[in-house]
Design a protein around this motif. Structure first.
Motif, short mmCIF file in Angstrom:
data_model
loop_
_atom_site.label_atom_id
_atom_site.label_comp_id
_atom_site.label_asym_id
_atom_site.label_seq_id
_atom_site.Cartn_x
_atom_site.Cartn_y
_atom_site.Cartn_z
N ALA A 195 7.57 29.35 23.78
CA ALA A 195 8.98 29.98 23.60
C ALA A 195 10.00 29.06 22.90
N LEU A 196 10.18 27.89 23.59
CA LEU A 196 11.02 26.99 23.20
C LEU A 196 11.06 26.54 21.90
N THR A 197 9.89 26.30 21.26
CA THR A 197 9.69 25.92 20.22
C THR A 197 10.17 26.97 18.96
N LEU A 198 9.90 28.11 19.38
CA LEU A 198 10.48 29.12 18.35
C LEU A 198 12.00 29.37 18.49
N TYR A 199 12.54 29.12 19.81
CA TYR A 199 14.21 29.37 20.05
C TYR A 199 14.72 28.30 19.17
N GLN A 200 14.22 26.87 19.22
CA GLN A 200 14.54 25.78 18.53
C GLN A 200 14.37 25.81 17.18
N GLN A 201 13.43 26.79 16.76
CA GLN A 201 13.28 26.96 15.21
C GLN A 201 14.36 27.81 14.61
N ILE A 202 14.53 28.85 15.36
CA ILE A 202 15.97 29.83 15.28
C ILE A 202 17.02 29.07 15.02
N LYS A 203 17.28 27.92 15.83
CA LYS A 203 18.68 27.29 15.74
C LYS A 203 18.73 26.33 14.58
N SER A 204 17.48 25.57 14.42
CA SER A 204 17.42 24.73 13.25
C SER A 204 17.41 25.27 11.95
N GLU A 205 16.58 26.55 11.60
CA GLU A 205 16.53 27.24 10.70
C GLU A 205 17.61 28.37 10.19
N TYR A 206 17.77 28.97 11.24
CA TYR A 206 18.66 30.06 11.16
C TYR A 206 19.95 30.07 12.09
N GLY A 207 20.54 28.89 11.98
CA GLY A 207 21.64 28.72 12.80
C GLY A 207 22.79 29.43 12.37
N THR A 208 22.91 29.94 11.28
CA THR A 208 24.11 30.96 10.93
C THR A 208 23.97 32.36 10.98
N SER A 209 22.80 32.61 11.50
CA SER A 209 22.09 34.05 11.47
C SER A 209 22.92 34.43 13.10
N ILE A 210 23.22 36.05 13.00
CA ILE A 210 23.55 36.55 14.07
C ILE A 210 22.70 36.28 15.24
N THR A 211 21.39 36.31 15.17
CA THR A 211 20.51 36.24 16.24
C THR A 211 20.43 34.82 16.84
N ALA A 212 20.97 33.83 16.01
CA ALA A 212 21.07 32.39 16.73
C ALA A 212 22.35 32.16 17.32
N GLN A 213 23.39 33.47 17.41
CA GLN A 213 24.70 33.09 17.97
C GLN A 213 24.56 32.77 19.69
N ASP A 214 23.67 33.25 20.20
CA ASP A 214 23.52 32.96 21.93
C ASP A 214 22.21 32.22 21.90
N ILE A 215 21.65 31.70 20.96
CA ILE A 215 20.33 31.20 21.13
C ILE A 215 20.32 29.97 22.19
N ASP A 216 21.23 29.20 22.45
CA ASP A 216 21.34 28.21 23.49
C ASP A 216 21.13 28.53 24.59
N LYS A 217 21.48 29.88 25.08
CA LYS A 217 21.22 30.38 26.69
C LYS A 217 19.76 30.39 26.68
N TYR A 218 19.07 30.84 25.76
CA TYR A 218 17.51 31.22 25.66
C TYR A 218 16.71 29.56 25.72
N ILE A 219 17.49 28.78 24.79
CA ILE A 219 16.65 27.50 24.96
C ILE A 219 17.08 26.73 26.30
N GLU A 220 18.27 27.01 26.94
CA GLU A 220 18.48 26.33 28.31
C GLU A 220 17.60 27.02 29.34
N ARG A 221 17.32 28.30 29.20
CA ARG A 221 16.45 28.94 30.18
C ARG A 221 14.96 28.37 30.05
#
Length: 224
Positions: A195-221
């Motif tokens: 799951a972490l790998t995919l969350y990090q992929q969202i942050k690195s490849e789609y960092g400007t997307s709406i989906t990535a706006q709160d992605i840090d909390k998922y990565i932290e979790r």
């Protein structure tokens, strides 16, 4: 932080993950409405030009007769026909299976069933749909199929199909949505590293997307 506080924090995180996974498995696919919108905006004639060759002209003409029912949300008639000349997407998919129009009928039939909350019935049609190289209809079909897998508790298939949809989507807005849903399912299965790998992929490849706006909390979790 005390041991009790740590335990409460972990319990809260677990509850959030389980709640999100439950929503994924039991709600209607969230993207279906977007799929319908894509089809309608794209237009019947645009789809005809993209998908259909001369061999499927008859099937294409029959398929067109269902457009109004589909657009109006009359999914049962779209599936079964109106007894006034339109035979329905199911029959078109069956009788013209080897045409491009028959292929697209599988897509329509799958969406119709999914819109009715009949995910189990939608799956065979969405599986039969032969995806193309476009970045709209085919990824949306795979995303809907993945949601149907999730709602019928076929979680491994759901994750794999979400990933496939994201890959086919390229860099459009559907890709991070698919990756996030796959990650949430993995998290519900306690596969935190995946799951972490995919969350990090969202942050690195789609960092400007709406989906990535709160992605840090998922990565932290999932990093705990």
């Amino acid at each position: 932080m005390t041991q009790k506080s740590k335990s409460q924090s972990l319990d809260a995180s677990s509850a959030v993950a389980q709640s999100e996974a439950f929503i994924i498995k039991h709600r209607n696919p969230i993207i279906i409405a977007a799929v319908v919108l894509v089809v309608l905006i794209g237009g019947f004639f645009a789809l005809k030009a993209f998908y259909w060759g001369p061999r499927g002209e008859k099937a294409a003409t029959m398929l067109a007769l269902g457009e109004d029912y589909f657009a109006a949300g009359d999914f049962e008639t779209a599936l079964k026909g109106d007894k006034q000349g339109f035979v329905g997407y199911e029959k078109i998919a069956k009788d013209y299976a080897h045409t491009d129009a028959g292929n697209l009928a599988n897509f329509y039939a799958g969406i119709c069933y999914a819109q009715q909350g009949k995910d189990k019935e939608a799956i065979p049609y969405l599986e039969a749909f032969d995806t193309q190289d476009d970045v709209t209809i085919s990824p949306a079909a795979l995303n809907t199929l993945a949601n149907c897998y999730a709602s019928t508790n076929q979680l491994d298939k759901a994750v794999a199909t979400f990933k496939e949809a994201a890959k086919l989507s390229g860099h459009n807005s559907l890709a991070p949505i698919c990756l996030k849903e796959a990650a949430q399912i993995l998290e519900s299965q306690n596969k935190k590293a995946e799951a972490l790998t995919l969350y990090q992929q969202i942050k690195s490849e789609y960092g400007t997307s709406i989906t990535a706006q709160d992605i840090d909390k998922y990565i932290e979790r999932v990093s705990k």
